[in-house]
Enzyme design. Structure first.
Site, PDB file in Angstrom:
ATOM      1  N   CYS A 116      40.880  36.044  51.851  1.00 54.96           N
ATOM      2  CA  CYS A 116      41.569  34.749  51.872  1.00 54.96           C
ATOM      3  C   CYS A 116      42.865  34.773  52.670  1.00 54.96           C
ATOM      4  O   CYS A 116      43.390  33.722  53.047  1.00 54.96           O
ATOM      5  CB  CYS A 116      41.845  34.276  50.445  1.00 54.96           C
ATOM      6  SG  CYS A 116      40.367  34.079  49.431  1.00 54.96           S
ATOM      7  N   HIS A 256      47.355  28.685  49.464  1.00 52.15           N
ATOM      8  CA  HIS A 256      45.913  28.885  49.522  1.00 52.15           C
ATOM      9  C   HIS A 256      45.255  28.070  48.419  1.00 52.15           C
ATOM     10  O   HIS A 256      45.676  28.096  47.271  1.00 52.15           O
ATOM     11  CB  HIS A 256      45.594  30.375  49.353  1.00 52.15           C
ATOM     12  CG  HIS A 256      44.155  30.670  49.141  1.00 52.15           C
ATOM     13  ND1 HIS A 256      43.157  30.102  49.909  1.00 52.15           N
ATOM     14  CD2 HIS A 256      43.521  31.472  48.238  1.00 52.15           C
ATOM     15  CE1 HIS A 256      41.984  30.554  49.491  1.00 52.15           C
ATOM     16  NE2 HIS A 256      42.182  31.377  48.488  1.00 52.15           N
ATOM     17  N   ASN A 286      37.437  26.587  47.047  1.00 55.43           N
ATOM     18  CA  ASN A 286      38.074  27.728  47.684  1.00 55.43           C
ATOM     19  C   ASN A 286      37.304  28.085  48.949  1.00 55.43           C
ATOM     20  O   ASN A 286      36.215  28.641  48.887  1.00 55.43           O
ATOM     21  CB  ASN A 286      38.095  28.911  46.717  1.00 55.43           C
ATOM     22  CG  ASN A 286      38.785  30.137  47.299  1.00 55.43           C
ATOM     23  OD1 ASN A 286      39.104  30.189  48.473  1.00 55.43           O
ATOM     24  ND2 ASN A 286      38.999  31.129  46.453  1.00 55.43           N
TER      25      ASN A 286
END
Length: 329
Positions: A116, A256, A286
């Site tokens: 990520c 994020h 996500n």
């Protein structure tokens, strides 16, 4: 340690699959509910690539949109950095496939694996290569098709992930705007808390590994949550210290988009009001390395970023990896 920006964003772009998977859809395939998912994650839907779709197609579309936004042609690009853990193949690098699809014949291309954190890692790598080696038009992209790695019977993980790509085109800063500071971190001691064990040399393709769901994402959610919050707060603290600024100087924070509860915990501990925080996790889930560049593109095109605004970006991913960056837009 504040410095004059040397690179700036010239254009942004994003791309997501057409198919939308809602929480109501997930209720039909796994033991879950819209109420359960929203309460724990803040996610209401996610975009999902069709089986067999190429990540390179999404990434190429996002990159083309960024080039068009900047008014730059593909043959003017001299470097492509793609942050991903779900490339088209083990090799070659998906960035090389994107180079061909774009027609960026003059570009050097490679993938970067930081889960990520891939996009923010890519920003710092790009800045270093631009300053040290003279690259002038650089595509930094985050893209994932994580739903290809999901066990759709594991309700703790299958509700979390979506697919997409986001891209920025960087160029030399000419007016004081651009990337002010970056901070990167990692800790391999916790690599066993969030991982996909399949596809590498330890677990090569086999019927037994496929049956055992070795190729699915595994995550210890509570531990990941704890480390994510503390690492993201620490990264934001460090990057602001390096710039000689404080959280009060931030006009906007782009975290994020992993989980709304993580975002809220980070902003609470960091004392940034939620009205200064950009959130779109409810619409995308996500998307890993793609989440921050997708948000950047939405903000520049749809929400409006005022000139001179100070934007903070922060992320956390498998590895563990984490990163933060400050951008003057």
């Amino acid at each position: 340690m504040s410095k004059k920006p040397q690179v700036m964003i010239l254009g942004t772009g994003r791309a997501v699959p057409e198919k939308i998977l809602t929480n109501a859809d997930l209720e039909q395939i796994v033991d879950t509910s819209d109420e359960w998912i929203v309460a724990r994650t803040g996610i209401r839907q996610r975009h999902v690539a069709e089986p067999g779709s190429a990540l390179s197609d999404l990434v190429t579309e996002a990159a083309r949109n960024a080039l068009q936004n900047a008014g730059v042609t593909a043959d003017e690009v001299d470097l492509i950095i793609l942050g991903t853990v779900s490339g088209d193949m083990q090799f070659p690098a998906t960035a090389c496939i994107v180079q061909e699809k774009l027609g960026a014949k003059n570009a050097v291309a490679f993938d970067l694996s930081a889960a990520c954190s891939g996009f923010l890692y890519g920003l710092q790598v790009a800045e270093g290569m631009m300053v040290a080696s003279g690259y002038r038009r650089v595509l930094v992209i985050g893209g994932e098709v994580l739903t290809s790695m999901v066990n759709w019977q594991d309700r703790d993980t299958c509700v979390l992930f979506g697919d997409g790509a986001g891209a920025v085109l960087l160029g030399p800063s000419t007016d004081g705007r651009g990337l002010l500071q970056t901070f990167l971190g990692s800790n391999g001691a916790h690599s066993n808390l969030l991982y996909n064990a399949g596809g590498g040399c330890l677990n090569p393709p086999s019927a037994a590994n496929l049956a055992a769901q070795v190729y699915a994402i595994r995550m210890e959610g509570k531990e990941v949550f704890r480390h994510a919050v503390s690492s993201m707060v620490g990264a934001l603290t460090k990057v602001l210290e390096r710039a000689g600024l404080t959280e009060k100087d931030l006009d906007l924070l782009i975290p994020h988009q992993a989980n709304l509860r993580i975002i809220e915990a980070v902003t609470k501990r960091f004392k940034v009001p939620m009205e200064k925080v950009y959130v779109n996790v409810d619409r995308y889930g996500n998307t890993s390395s793609a989440s921050i560049p997708i948000a950047l593109d939405e903000l520049r095109r749809d929400a409006g970023l005022k000139d001179g605004a100070l934007v903070g970006m922060v992320t956390f991913g498998a590895g563990f990896t984490w990163a933060a960056a400050l951008l003057r837009v």
